[in-house]
Every structure is written in C-alpha cells, then in structure tokens.
Design a protein around this motif. Structure first.
Motif, PDB file in Angstrom:
ATOM      1  N   THR A 398       0.756  -1.132  -0.056  1.00 12.02           N
ATOM      2  CA  THR A 398      -0.037  -0.123  -0.158  1.00 12.02           C
ATOM      3  C   THR A 398       1.025   1.331  -0.016  1.00 12.02           C
ATOM      4  OG1 THR A 398      -1.774  -1.077   1.244  1.00 12.02           O
ATOM      5  CG2 THR A 398      -1.973   1.271   1.352  1.00 12.02           C
ATOM      6  N   VAL A 401       2.338   1.840  -3.287  1.00 17.92           N
ATOM      7  CA  VAL A 401       1.348   2.464  -4.385  1.00 17.92           C
ATOM      8  C   VAL A 401       1.218   3.867  -3.871  1.00 17.92           C
ATOM      9  CG1 VAL A 401      -1.046   2.374  -5.090  1.00 17.92           C
ATOM     10  CG2 VAL A 401       0.659   0.379  -4.972  1.00 17.92           C
ATOM     11  N   ASN A 402       1.057   4.168  -2.791  1.00 18.16           N
ATOM     12  CA  ASN A 402       0.450   5.610  -2.317  1.00 18.16           C
ATOM     13  C   ASN A 402       1.375   6.663  -2.073  1.00 18.16           C
ATOM     14  OD1 ASN A 402      -2.231   4.676  -2.695  1.00 18.16           O
ATOM     15  ND2 ASN A 402      -2.245   3.766  -0.597  1.00 18.16           N
ATOM     16  N   LYS A 403       2.648   6.244  -1.656  1.00 19.51           N
ATOM     17  CA  LYS A 403       3.797   7.032  -1.390  1.00 19.51           C
ATOM     18  C   LYS A 403       4.771   7.249  -2.318  1.00 19.51           C
ATOM     19  CE  LYS A 403       2.771   7.857   3.021  1.00 19.51           C
ATOM     20  NZ  LYS A 403       2.458   8.993   3.786  1.00 19.51           N
TER      21      LYS A 403
END
Length: 602
Positions: A398, A401-403
C-alpha cells in the motif's frame, strides 16, 4: 518295703489338709507292719503262666495309680511295679484316687472294685465325667469270691478286669497291653489333630490367597496377610519386611501386633546382621529362639520365625512370626508360613506390575496431553509470524502505491522491522524443530574446536547487552581468572548459551540481574547462567527438560515459546558430553553446564 519309700509315695499323692494327712500317715504305718506277701498276690516264683521281657524295666517312665483299700495289696504291687520301672502312686479309697488323678494325671489306673464309701464303679464314673481324666485307662481289680457286674464296669469306661489273687506277670502284661493301646490312641489322636490342622491350614491358605490375589493394592495385600496369619497362628506379632531395590535395608512395611510394641516403619541394615540375612537371602527360613543383640530395639525376648518372600524374579522381603519365648513353631506352621510367603510374593509382584503399568499409562496420557498442547502451541507459533509477515507485506504494498518516497516513511521502516522480526522468529522456530529431529536421529556431525571461554563469551553476549539495557536489566560477566579452554563444537555451544540467555531475558523482571559465571575445579569446568526475580518450583525442576513441557499456571503464548528450548539444551549438552542442572530458590534460578576435565586441553 522301707518306711521312707512308702511315706514318700503317699505324701506325693496326697498333699491335702490336716485330716487327710493324718489318715494317710496312719495308713502308711499300717503298710510297714504287713508281711511282704499277700494272699491276693501270687509271686512270680509260684507261676509259670506268663513270661515278660526284663528289658522293659529300664525303659518305663509311665505313672501308675494303684487304688486299693487293702494295704497288703498296695505294698506288694507297689514294690513289683517299681521294680519294672514304673512310677507308682498310691490311694486307699475312691476320694483320694479322684484327687490324685486330677493333680498327677497318671497313665493308667489299677482300681479295686469293692471299697468303702465310694466304690470302684462310682470312682470310675466320676473319672470318666472329667475332661482331664476321662481318657485314662482303668483296670478293675476284683476277687474271685466277689459277685461283680463286669458289664457295668465296661459300660462305665473300664478297659479290663484282673481277678484276685493277682499274678504279678499277668498284671504287668495287661498294663503293658493297655499302655500300648493308650499310646496308639494318643498317637492316632495326634495324627488326626495334625491332619485336621493341615486341612484347616489348607483352607486358610485358599481363603487368604483368594483375598490377596483379588486385590492389586499392595498395602491391602500386606495388611490382609499379616492380620489373617497372626490371628490363625495366635502370634504375638506378624510382620512383613521388604528389601529396597539394592537389598541394603529391610523395612517393616506392615505389622499386625497384639501384645508387642509396634515396629512398623522401622528399617534394619542387612549388613548389620550378616549371618541372619545371608541365610534369608538364600531363601532359607530361620527360627530364632535366642535374642540377637541390637536386632530387637525393645530388648524383648521372643521366638521368631522368618520365611523369605520370593518368586522366580528374585527375593522381595521376609514374613516374620513372633511368639513368647519357649513357644516354638511346628513343622506344619513353618510350612504354612512358607506357603503364605509364596502367595504374598505372587500378589505383591502382581500389584507392583499393575502399579507400574498404571504409571506408564499416566505418563503416556501426560505425554499425549503435552503433544496436544505442543500442536496447539506450534500452530499458533507458525501462524503468528506468518500473519505478521502477511500484514507487513500488504502494508508495504500500500505504501509503495500511495507514497511518492515510501522508503523514507516512518511507517515503512516500522513495517519493515516487523517483517524482519517475524521472518527471524519463523526461522528460529523451524531451526528448533529441525535441530530436535537431527539430535534425536543423532545425524549431527560434531566439529570440535578449542574454545577459550574468556574470549568467546564476551563476543557472544554483545547482542544480549543491548537487549538487557532495553529491558532495564543488568547483564554481568564473572569469568574465572584462570584461563579456561574446552574442546567443543562452538556452534552447538553457542546454541545452548543463546537459549539459556533468551530464557533469562524473558523471565527476568526489570531491574533484575543476569550473571554469566565460569569456574573450575579438579573434576569439571562449569559455565553457569543466573537470573534473579523468578523461581522454579522444586517439583517442576526435573520436568522442565522434558520434551514439550511448559511450567503450568503460565500463559503458554506469553513469551512465544514452544516448550522445546530446554529439551534441545539438554540433548545438545549430552552431545558435547557435558551435563546440565538447575537450582532455584531465594528469588533466583541457576542453570549450570559442566564439562568434564578430561576434555579440557589447557
């Protein structure tokens, strides 16, 4: 007959009160004034009708009671019977005869029929009415001129008649005949009594055997055998003593005592009584009629019979019977004791086998429970790190993907740490299982090296110094000033020390101390790890090295253990030919590994 002899015999038969004594003394004076022969007695020289062997004179020890109101008859028969070796008692009337028969118990009575006051028939009737005199043979004496109902005499219990005038050799022949018959009756009665006793003993053995064979309780077997045997044989005490496994001591395991002090629980050293126990250990019964110094602490004189308790597997102990001094055991009683000892051996052996099998069943049940607990624990241990790894992997995915720059995120670093720790925990668990497998299979190849403990221990404990500081614990090294080198496989030794230090760190509270100490003595080099603040109960100290064992009353997953660590430590120590022991108390626990000096190469 000399006056002194007649008086002596009369006084022997009648030691009664004044009137009776005066009557006897008067009667004795009459006897000495008579001529040596009587018209009613024919001397041996006047008849050739009977011939009696002279050898009988020297062997007679029987007692004859002669009852006649004619002193002349008494004198002649008295002298003749004494010449034949008999002991002769005299009475001049029925009343005196009854008293003498009660007190002296003669072997045979020569009884005159016609006497004043109490005649011979009434005297015989009273004799046969008393249990103490009913079995004494009675031969009636009667004159040819007397009208006597002989049938009445036989009905009253008489065994024979002798008609006056008496022929001495006929009297002797009839006396010998009836004494022989009396001896045969007594012998037959004794044999019948012995046979009945044997039958009773046989029934007793069956009864006791059924009782003890139906039980698998050793205490009940000992109690029943001792009580039953003591009551049947009228023993002052019946004891069952058992040897220890090395036959060094003999302990009275059970005692049924009636009149003697209790000795149950007392032990004797076999070596203190070598002659006695050497025979018993050879399975030979012993009857003691003399006191053995120090064998009886109470100093009581008794007759003892000891019968070894043994079977084909060996000797177990001894069955003791105690009686007052002077009361010896008969052959039949000894045989009974031996039979009971044999039955006790069988019953005791069965009870012990049953107890051993029950113990094995209990141990198997415990082992089965431990395996069940191990499966639950290992399932949790395997699932926990895998879950952590899975969760960490999802979190990192996660973040990636998001950072924009996930590697510099504090969350990413924390999750990565969890990931590494979970992998390490999983690896450690698998290593424990694999190590246990190859240790049990003895498939590990040992690569011994010379290890200097002063250099090796500080290097090994570097990581544990940081861990103890983080847990507010103190790690202390107390290494011997003497240089200590041992020849071991360093990887196995490292595994042992790491496991013990891990446990110490887990169970030592904050502000507690963990100490590593090395010492040496002429026999061994010791490496001990001590931690404070915790104790292992004495009953648990011998169990903690068992496979899958965990100390009860603790949360099985509190420290993430599997119950394999100390099992591996002990088995690895054995591979190194070392021993490990534990001591716990005063809020501290010490594990010590001891290496024999023969593998010390310094």
């Amino acid at each position: 007959m000399p006056t002194s002899v007649a008086n002596a015999k009369l006084m022997e038969t009648e030691p009664e009160e004044g009137s009776r004594d005066r009557k006897q003394q008067s009667f004795a004076r009459e006897i000495k004034n008579f001529s040596p022969l009587s018209d009613d007695i024919i001397p041996k020289s006047q008849t050739g009708k009977l011939t009696v062997a002279k050898s009988h004179q020297a062997n007679n020890s029987e007692v004859i009671l002669l009852v006649d109101d004619t002193p002349n008859n008494l004198q002649v028969l008295f002298s003749y019977l004494e010449e034949q070796g008999f002991k002769v008692l005299l009475a001049e009337d029925g009343e005196s005869a009854l008293q003498i028969a009660q007190s002296q118990a003669p072997d045979l009575i020569l009884l005159d029929v016609l006497m004043p006051e109490i005649d011979g028939f009434e005297t015989c009737r009273q004799l046969k009415a008393q249990s103490s005199t009913k079995d004494i043979p009675v031969i009636f004496l009667t004159a040819l001129s007397e009208t006597v109902n002989k049938v009445q005499g036989f009905k009253l219990g008489g065994v024979d008649y002798i008609t006056k005038p008496i022929e001495q050799e006929e009297v002797l022949a009839r006396i010998q005949t009836h004494l022989t018959l009396q001896k045969m009756r007594r012998t037959l009665a004794a044999q019948n009594q012995e046979l009945q006793q044997a039958l009773n003993f046989e029934a007793l053995v069956r009864r006791i055997t059924n009782k003890i064979r139906d039980s698998l309780d050793e205490s009940y077997i000992l109690r029943t055998a001792a009580q039953e045997l003591g009551e049947v044989l009228h023993l002052s005490s019946c004891q069952i003593e058992l040897y220890d496994s090395e036959q060094i001591t003999a302990t009275i395991a059970y005692e049924h005592s009636i009149t003697l002090p209790q000795c149950q629980g007392e032990s004797r050293k076999v070596s203190d009584f070598p002659e006695l126990y050497r025979q018993l250990l050879q399975k030979i019964p012993i009857q003691l009629v003399e006191k053995i110094p120090q064998f009886d602490p109470q100093g009581i004189q008794v007759t003892r019979l000891a019968c070894p308790i043994f079977d084909d597997r060996g000797i177990i102990g001894n069955l003791w019977g105690l009686r007052p001094p002077g009361e010896v055991f008969t052959e039949l009683e000894i045989k009974l004791m031996q039979q009971m000892a044999s039955q006790c051996a069988i019953a005791i052996r069965q009870a012990r086998l049953y107890a051993a099998s029950n113990q094995q069943i209990e141990e198997l049940a415990k082992l089965n429970q431990l395996k069940d607990d191990f499966l639950k624990t290992i399932s949790h241990e395997l699932r926990a790190p895998m879950s952590s790894i899975q969760l960490a992997a999802q979190t990192m995915e996660t973040l990636l993907v998001n950072k924009a720059d996930p590697k510099n995120s504090p969350t990413f670093k924390r999750v990565l740490k969890i990931f590494h720790e979970s992998c390490q925990r999983q690896k450690q668990l698998l290593d424990d299982l694999l190590t246990l497998c190859y240790v049990d299979a003895k498939a590990k190849t040992i690569a011994p090296e010379l290890v200097d403990l002063h250099l090796w221990i500080p290097e090994l404990t570097q990581l544990f110094f940081r861990r103890t500081q983080n847990q507010q614990q103190e790690l202390i090294l107390e290494l011997s000033k003497e240089k200590l080198e041992i020849l071991v496989d360093p990887l196995i030794l490292e595994r042992i020390i790491r496991e013990l230090l891990n446990n110490a760190c887990k169970y030592t509270p904050a502000d507690g101390k963990i100490t590593i100490q090395t010492t040496a003595d002429p026999q061994a080099i010791s490496l001990c790890i001590t931690n404070t603040g915790v104790e292992i109960p004495p009953e648990e100290q011998e169990l903690i090295f068992n496979q899958f064992y965990r100390i009860p009353n603790n949360d099985p997953w509190q420290y993430g253990g599997t119950g394999l660590g100390l099992t591996l430590v002990k088995k690895l120590a054995q591979i190194l030919e070392a021993s490990i022991d534990v001591e716990s108390g005063n809020q501290r626990t010490i594990f010590c590994i001891r290496f024999p000096k023969q593998i010390n190469c310094s």
